[in-house]
Design a protein around this motif. Structure first.
Motif, PDB file in Angstrom:
ATOM      1  N   GLU A 143       7.278  -1.169  -3.244  1.00 53.45           N
ATOM      2  CA  GLU A 143       6.154  -0.387  -3.760  1.00 53.45           C
ATOM      3  C   GLU A 143       6.604   0.924  -4.419  1.00 53.45           C
ATOM      4  OE1 GLU A 143       3.238  -1.076  -4.483  1.00 53.45           O
ATOM      5  OE2 GLU A 143       2.413   0.902  -4.901  1.00 53.45           O
ATOM      6  N   ARG A 186     -14.039   1.471 -12.394  1.00 53.03           N
ATOM      7  CA  ARG A 186     -13.139   2.107 -11.429  1.00 53.03           C
ATOM      8  C   ARG A 186     -13.337   3.620 -11.367  1.00 53.03           C
ATOM      9  NH1 ARG A 186      -8.218   1.869 -12.475  1.00 53.03           N
ATOM     10  NH2 ARG A 186      -8.190   0.895 -14.523  1.00 53.03           N
ATOM     11  N   GLU A 210      -4.448   1.733   0.561  1.00 46.29           N
ATOM     12  CA  GLU A 210      -3.035   1.580   0.178  1.00 46.29           C
ATOM     13  C   GLU A 210      -2.572   0.214   0.688  1.00 46.29           C
ATOM     14  OE1 GLU A 210      -0.538   2.999  -1.535  1.00 46.29           O
ATOM     15  OE2 GLU A 210      -1.662   4.757  -2.197  1.00 46.29           O
ATOM     16  N   SER A 211      -2.015  -0.599  -0.198  1.00 45.28           N
ATOM     17  CA  SER A 211      -1.711  -1.975   0.195  1.00 45.28           C
ATOM     18  C   SER A 211      -0.632  -2.050   1.285  1.00 45.28           C
ATOM     19  CB  SER A 211      -1.310  -2.803  -1.022  1.00 45.28           C
ATOM     20  OG  SER A 211      -0.113  -2.324  -1.585  1.00 45.28           O
ATOM     21  N   SER A 224      -3.093  -8.560  -9.023  1.00 41.98           N
ATOM     22  CA  SER A 224      -2.879  -7.175  -8.594  1.00 41.98           C
ATOM     23  C   SER A 224      -2.409  -7.144  -7.131  1.00 41.98           C
ATOM     24  CB  SER A 224      -4.178  -6.370  -8.730  1.00 41.98           C
ATOM     25  OG  SER A 224      -4.994  -6.613  -7.610  1.00 41.98           O
ATOM     26  N   ARG A 225      -2.161  -5.950  -6.624  1.00 47.89           N
ATOM     27  CA  ARG A 225      -1.629  -5.803  -5.272  1.00 47.89           C
ATOM     28  C   ARG A 225      -2.583  -6.358  -4.200  1.00 47.89           C
ATOM     29  NH1 ARG A 225       0.140  -1.667  -8.429  1.00 47.89           N
ATOM     30  NH2 ARG A 225       2.077  -0.561  -7.998  1.00 47.89           N
ATOM     31  N   LYS A 261      -8.283   2.856  -7.754  1.00 45.23           N
ATOM     32  CA  LYS A 261      -7.352   1.723  -7.855  1.00 45.23           C
ATOM     33  C   LYS A 261      -7.801   0.558  -6.992  1.00 45.23           C
ATOM     34  CE  LYS A 261      -3.347   4.667  -8.809  1.00 45.23           C
ATOM     35  NZ  LYS A 261      -2.564   4.117  -9.906  1.00 45.23           N
ATOM     36  N   VAL A 262      -7.045  -0.517  -7.067  1.00 43.69           N
ATOM     37  CA  VAL A 262      -7.216  -1.725  -6.264  1.00 43.69           C
ATOM     38  C   VAL A 262      -5.889  -1.934  -5.529  1.00 43.69           C
ATOM     39  CG1 VAL A 262      -7.523  -4.233  -6.436  1.00 43.69           C
ATOM     40  CG2 VAL A 262      -8.829  -2.704  -7.947  1.00 43.69           C
TER      41      VAL A 262
HETATM   42  N1  LIG Z   1       0.210   2.357  -4.010  1.00 44.11           N
HETATM   43  C1  LIG Z   1      -1.029   1.702  -4.303  1.00 44.11           C
HETATM   44  C2  LIG Z   1      -1.046   1.350  -5.799  1.00 44.11           C
HETATM   45  C3  LIG Z   1      -2.357   0.723  -6.235  1.00 44.11           C
HETATM   46  C4  LIG Z   1      -2.324   0.355  -7.714  1.00 44.11           C
HETATM   47  O1  LIG Z   1      -1.652   0.976  -8.530  1.00 44.11           O
HETATM   48  N2  LIG Z   1      -3.114  -0.679  -8.053  1.00 44.11           N
HETATM   49  C5  LIG Z   1      -3.211  -1.094  -9.451  1.00 44.11           C
HETATM   50  C6  LIG Z   1      -3.507  -2.583  -9.520  1.00 44.11           C
HETATM   51  S1  LIG Z   1      -2.193  -3.510  -8.798  1.00 44.11           S
HETATM   52  C7  LIG Z   1      -4.359  -0.358 -10.113  1.00 44.11           C
HETATM   53  O2  LIG Z   1      -5.426  -0.304  -9.562  1.00 44.11           O
HETATM   54  N3  LIG Z   1      -4.087   0.202 -11.290  1.00 44.11           N
HETATM   55  C8  LIG Z   1      -5.057   0.897 -12.065  1.00 44.11           C
HETATM   56  C9  LIG Z   1      -4.635   2.312 -12.377  1.00 44.11           C
HETATM   57  O3  LIG Z   1      -3.608   2.775 -11.846  1.00 44.11           O
HETATM   58  O4  LIG Z   1      -5.328   2.936 -13.134  1.00 44.11           O
HETATM   59  C10 LIG Z   1      -1.164   0.451  -3.418  1.00 44.11           C
HETATM   60  O5  LIG Z   1      -0.104  -0.105  -3.048  1.00 44.11           O
HETATM   61  O6  LIG Z   1      -2.280   0.041  -3.079  1.00 44.11           O
END
Ligand SMILES: N[C@@H](CCC(=O)N[C@@H](CS)C(=O)NCC(=O)O)C(=O)O
Length: 203
Positions: free
Chosen positions: A101, A38, A64-65, A10-11, A51-52
């Motif tokens: 992103e 989550r 935010e990453s 993941s990010r 999110k992560v």
């Molecule tokens: N823009 C956010 C996006 C974060 C994101 O979408 N993370 C994914 C994992 S890479 C996640 O947690 N997805 C679960 C979901 O959207 O339900 C960032 O860059 O941190």
């Protein structure tokens, strides 16, 4: 010490990779990626949209990453891994960070989210196909940009390559695009970086 809340591929991998490139100390906290965890109040206090990743550094918490990458470079980077702010090169650096992103990771993530939201074959193939097409367009743009280049800005590896490279990894896993010769070579070079190898040791 930088605390990184992490799920493999993941990010959050971007942040581990960046810390490795900069030789910064960090601590990884594995996160339960189940929808239940989550959605829990405990995780929502860390990330309001469940999110992560999450980064904690002392009193500071970020979810935010891209902001984490900017923060780490500005606070600890000492000018490394990005062109000087205010230059044309920096504007292009930011463009590729945002592209990775906002434009490329978005359709890739939506393929994953759609499959997760509609499990057991109830997902809509036309939605997946549309998103895969958008991800392919990004790969085609990268392939043509990388023609004759080592990294996305030219000879210097920057944090934009971390954002693009990690999104490319997700794309190869989840949307299986055609990479083209220049992008394929770039992905191979990414895969040879010791910091990338460390950040992907758990996948
Ligand atoms: N823009 C956010 C996006 C974060 C994101 O979408 N993370 C994914 C994992 S890479 C996640 O947690 N997805 C679960 C979901 O959207 O339900 C960032 O860059 O941190």
């Amino acid at each position: 010490m930088i605390d990184i809340y992490h799920v493999p591929i993941s990010r959050s991998m971007r942040i581990i990779w960046l810390c490795e490139e900069l030789d910064l100390p960090y601590h990884v906290h594995p996160v339960d990626f189940s929808a239940q965890y989550r959605a829990s109040p405990e995780w929502r206090r860390m990330n309001p949209v469940g999110k992560v990743p999450v980064l904690v550094d002392g009193e500071l918490k970020l979810f935010e990453s891209g902001a984490m990458i900017d923060y780490i470079l500005e606070r600890y980077g000492a000018g490394r891994l990005m062109p000087p702010p205010g230059t044309d090169a920096h504007a292009l650096y930011r463009q590729w960070c945002w592209f990775a992103e906002a434009t490329f990771a978005r359709p890739v993530g939506e393929v994953v989210n759609h499959r997760r939201a509609f499990p057991d074959g109830t997902h809509h193939d036309e939605v997946i196909d549309e998103m895969r097409g958008r991800a392919q367009m990004c790969c085609d743009a990268l392939d043509s940009e990388l023609e004759g280049k080592t990294w996305i800005l030219g000879e210097a590896f920057t944090a934009a390559d971390i954002l693009v490279g990690q999104t490319l990894l997700m794309a190869t896993r989840f949307t299986r695009p055609n990479l083209g010769a220049a992008l394929g070579g770039y992905f191979e070079r990414i895969g040879q970086r010791p910091a990338y190898i460390k950040a992907t040791a758990d996948i």
